[in-house]
Design a protein around this motif. Structure first.
Motif, PDB file in Angstrom:
ATOM      1  N   ALA A  31      35.706  48.522  40.213  1.00  0.00           N
ATOM      2  CA  ALA A  31      36.094  49.175  41.463  1.00  0.00           C
ATOM      3  C   ALA A  31      37.063  48.294  42.253  1.00  0.00           C
ATOM      4  N   LEU A  32      36.820  46.984  42.288  1.00  0.00           N
ATOM      5  CA  LEU A  32      37.729  46.077  42.981  1.00  0.00           C
ATOM      6  C   LEU A  32      39.099  46.052  42.309  1.00  0.00           C
ATOM      7  N   ASP A  33      39.115  46.044  40.965  1.00  0.00           N
ATOM      8  CA  ASP A  33      40.394  46.066  40.246  1.00  0.00           C
ATOM      9  C   ASP A  33      41.180  47.339  40.569  1.00  0.00           C
ATOM     10  N   ARG A  34      40.477  48.480  40.596  1.00  0.00           N
ATOM     11  CA  ARG A  34      41.144  49.736  40.928  1.00  0.00           C
ATOM     12  C   ARG A  34      41.706  49.700  42.348  1.00  0.00           C
ATOM     13  N   ALA A  35      40.911  49.178  43.270  1.00  0.00           N
ATOM     14  CA  ALA A  35      41.367  49.107  44.666  1.00  0.00           C
ATOM     15  C   ALA A  35      42.570  48.177  44.795  1.00  0.00           C
ATOM     16  N   ARG A  36      42.542  47.048  44.093  1.00  0.00           N
ATOM     17  CA  ARG A  36      43.678  46.122  44.137  1.00  0.00           C
ATOM     18  C   ARG A  36      44.932  46.775  43.549  1.00  0.00           C
ATOM     19  N   THR A  37      44.761  47.505  42.464  1.00  0.00           N
ATOM     20  CA  THR A  37      45.905  48.174  41.831  1.00  0.00           C
ATOM     21  C   THR A  37      46.495  49.217  42.765  1.00  0.00           C
ATOM     22  N   ARG A  38      45.650  50.012  43.397  1.00  0.00           N
ATOM     23  CA  ARG A  38      46.142  51.020  44.334  1.00  0.00           C
ATOM     24  C   ARG A  38      46.845  50.385  45.527  1.00  0.00           C
ATOM     25  N   ALA A  39      46.296  49.286  46.017  1.00  0.00           N
ATOM     26  CA  ALA A  39      46.924  48.606  47.148  1.00  0.00           C
ATOM     27  C   ALA A  39      48.289  48.056  46.754  1.00  0.00           C
ATOM     28  N   ALA A  40      48.372  47.488  45.548  1.00  0.00           N
ATOM     29  CA  ALA A  40      49.663  46.960  45.085  1.00  0.00           C
ATOM     30  C   ALA A  40      50.677  48.084  44.903  1.00  0.00           C
ATOM     31  N   ALA A  42      50.705  50.885  46.556  1.00  0.00           N
ATOM     32  CA  ALA A  42      51.074  51.393  47.882  1.00  0.00           C
ATOM     33  C   ALA A  42      52.078  50.469  48.561  1.00  0.00           C
ATOM     34  N   LEU A  43      51.929  49.153  48.325  1.00  0.00           N
ATOM     35  CA  LEU A  43      52.856  48.218  48.950  1.00  0.00           C
ATOM     36  C   LEU A  43      54.245  48.269  48.325  1.00  0.00           C
ATOM     37  N   SER A  44      54.294  48.376  47.012  1.00  0.00           N
ATOM     38  CA  SER A  44      55.604  48.420  46.345  1.00  0.00           C
ATOM     39  C   SER A  44      55.561  49.477  45.248  1.00  0.00           C
ATOM     40  N   PRO A  45      55.741  50.752  45.604  1.00  0.00           N
ATOM     41  CA  PRO A  45      55.658  51.800  44.594  1.00  0.00           C
ATOM     42  C   PRO A  45      56.861  51.780  43.656  1.00  0.00           C
ATOM     43  N   ASP A  46      56.594  52.134  42.424  1.00  0.00           N
ATOM     44  CA  ASP A  46      57.656  52.274  41.436  1.00  0.00           C
ATOM     45  C   ASP A  46      58.340  53.614  41.697  1.00  0.00           C
ATOM     46  N   PRO A  47      59.651  53.651  41.919  1.00  0.00           N
ATOM     47  CA  PRO A  47      60.317  54.915  42.262  1.00  0.00           C
ATOM     48  C   PRO A  47      60.153  55.985  41.195  1.00  0.00           C
ATOM     49  N   ASP A  48      60.129  55.576  39.926  1.00  0.00           N
ATOM     50  CA  ASP A  48      59.963  56.571  38.859  1.00  0.00           C
ATOM     51  C   ASP A  48      58.588  57.215  38.911  1.00  0.00           C
ATOM     52  N   SER A  49      57.565  56.384  39.143  1.00  0.00           N
ATOM     53  CA  SER A  49      56.207  56.947  39.166  1.00  0.00           C
ATOM     54  C   SER A  49      56.025  57.870  40.367  1.00  0.00           C
ATOM     55  N   VAL A  50      56.680  57.544  41.490  1.00  0.00           N
ATOM     56  CA  VAL A  50      56.579  58.401  42.677  1.00  0.00           C
ATOM     57  C   VAL A  50      57.227  59.756  42.391  1.00  0.00           C
ATOM     58  N   ALA A  51      58.391  59.744  41.737  1.00  0.00           N
ATOM     59  CA  ALA A  51      59.079  61.001  41.421  1.00  0.00           C
ATOM     60  C   ALA A  51      58.249  61.845  40.456  1.00  0.00           C
ATOM     61  N   VAL A  52      57.662  61.209  39.455  1.00  0.00           N
ATOM     62  CA  VAL A  52      56.820  61.940  38.492  1.00  0.00           C
ATOM     63  C   VAL A  52      55.616  62.535  39.210  1.00  0.00           C
ATOM     64  N   HIS A  53      55.016  61.753  40.110  1.00  0.00           N
ATOM     65  CA  HIS A  53      53.854  62.239  40.849  1.00  0.00           C
ATOM     66  C   HIS A  53      54.229  63.439  41.720  1.00  0.00           C
ATOM     67  N   ARG A  54      55.379  63.371  42.384  1.00  0.00           N
ATOM     68  CA  ARG A  54      55.796  64.478  43.229  1.00  0.00           C
ATOM     69  C   ARG A  54      56.094  65.730  42.417  1.00  0.00           C
ATOM     70  N   ARG A  55      56.716  65.551  41.239  1.00  0.00           N
ATOM     71  CA  ARG A  55      56.993  66.708  40.377  1.00  0.00           C
ATOM     72  C   ARG A  55      55.704  67.350  39.885  1.00  0.00           C
ATOM     73  N   SER A  56      54.735  66.527  39.469  1.00  0.00           N
ATOM     74  CA  SER A  56      53.466  67.089  38.984  1.00  0.00           C
ATOM     75  C   SER A  56      52.722  67.786  40.117  1.00  0.00           C
ATOM     76  N   PHE A  57      52.803  67.215  41.326  1.00  0.00           N
ATOM     77  CA  PHE A  57      52.150  67.839  42.471  1.00  0.00           C
ATOM     78  C   PHE A  57      52.803  69.183  42.792  1.00  0.00           C
TER      79      PHE A  57
END
Length: 179
Positions: A31-40, A42-57
């Motif tokens: 759970a801590l690893d997941r939280a750390r990954t999500r925080a990282a 959120a601080l510096s999102p990968d632009p490609d992953s954000v675009a893919v997420h928005r398209r899937s949404f």
């Protein structure tokens, strides 16, 4: 043996408690690893992953809108009966509702007469609980096995053995009198 508990039982309990503690610690680390990954992320999102997420949404939202146009289908887990919840005032080309009620609920399995609701919450409740308004669903649910939750509520917590005193029966005249 100490305190009346055999050593084998104490050993097995101690091992069980240790294994449970190890598993809890492992889950906390995950759970801590997941939280750390999500925080990282959120601080510096990968632009490609954000675009893919928005398209899937957006595609998921589009599919949901298509489903809403045809109606949402609910399936009861215990009986398998299917009901549909339609938004009659939603985007449906060429169709004007004759009623002022917005939501329509109909049993697809038994083709019952539809019910109409103004409130989405009430319509959703009726769609999930078709046995309250569809006679065929009610009969199907009555013959089906009760769920475990209902069985627990209806069954006594432990078996009850009651002592019933013998009933007084009239003695026959041929019986000898009690001495």
């Amino acid at each position: 043996m100490s305190s009346g508990i055999p050593d084998a039982h104490q050993y097995a309990r101690r091992k069980r408690l240790q294994a449970t503690a190890r598993m809890r610690a492992h889950r906390m680390e995950l759970a801590l690893d997941r939280a750390r990954t999500r925080a990282a992320q959120a601080l510096s999102p990968d632009p490609d992953s954000v675009a893919v997420h928005r398209r899937s949404f957006a595609s998921a939202r589009r599919k949901l809108a298509e489903l809403d146009a045809q109606g949402r289908v609910f399936t009861r887990r215990d009986t398998g009966a299917r009901t549909v919840l339609r938004d009659t005032l939603g985007p449906q080309p060429g169709r004007r509702p004759a009623r002022t009620d917005r939501y329509e609920v109909e049993c697809l399995t038994h083709r019952s007469d539809p019910l109409y609701f103004d409130d989405f919450t009430a319509a959703g409740h009726a769609a999930r609980h078709s046995d309250t308004w569809c006679e065929a669903c009610r009969q199907l649910a009555a013959t089906h096995t009760m769920r475990a939750r209902a069985r627990k509520a209806l069954a006594p917590s432990r078996s009850e053995v009651r002592y019933l005193p013998p009933t007084e029966t009239a003695r026959l005249r041929l019986d000898p009198p009690a001495a």
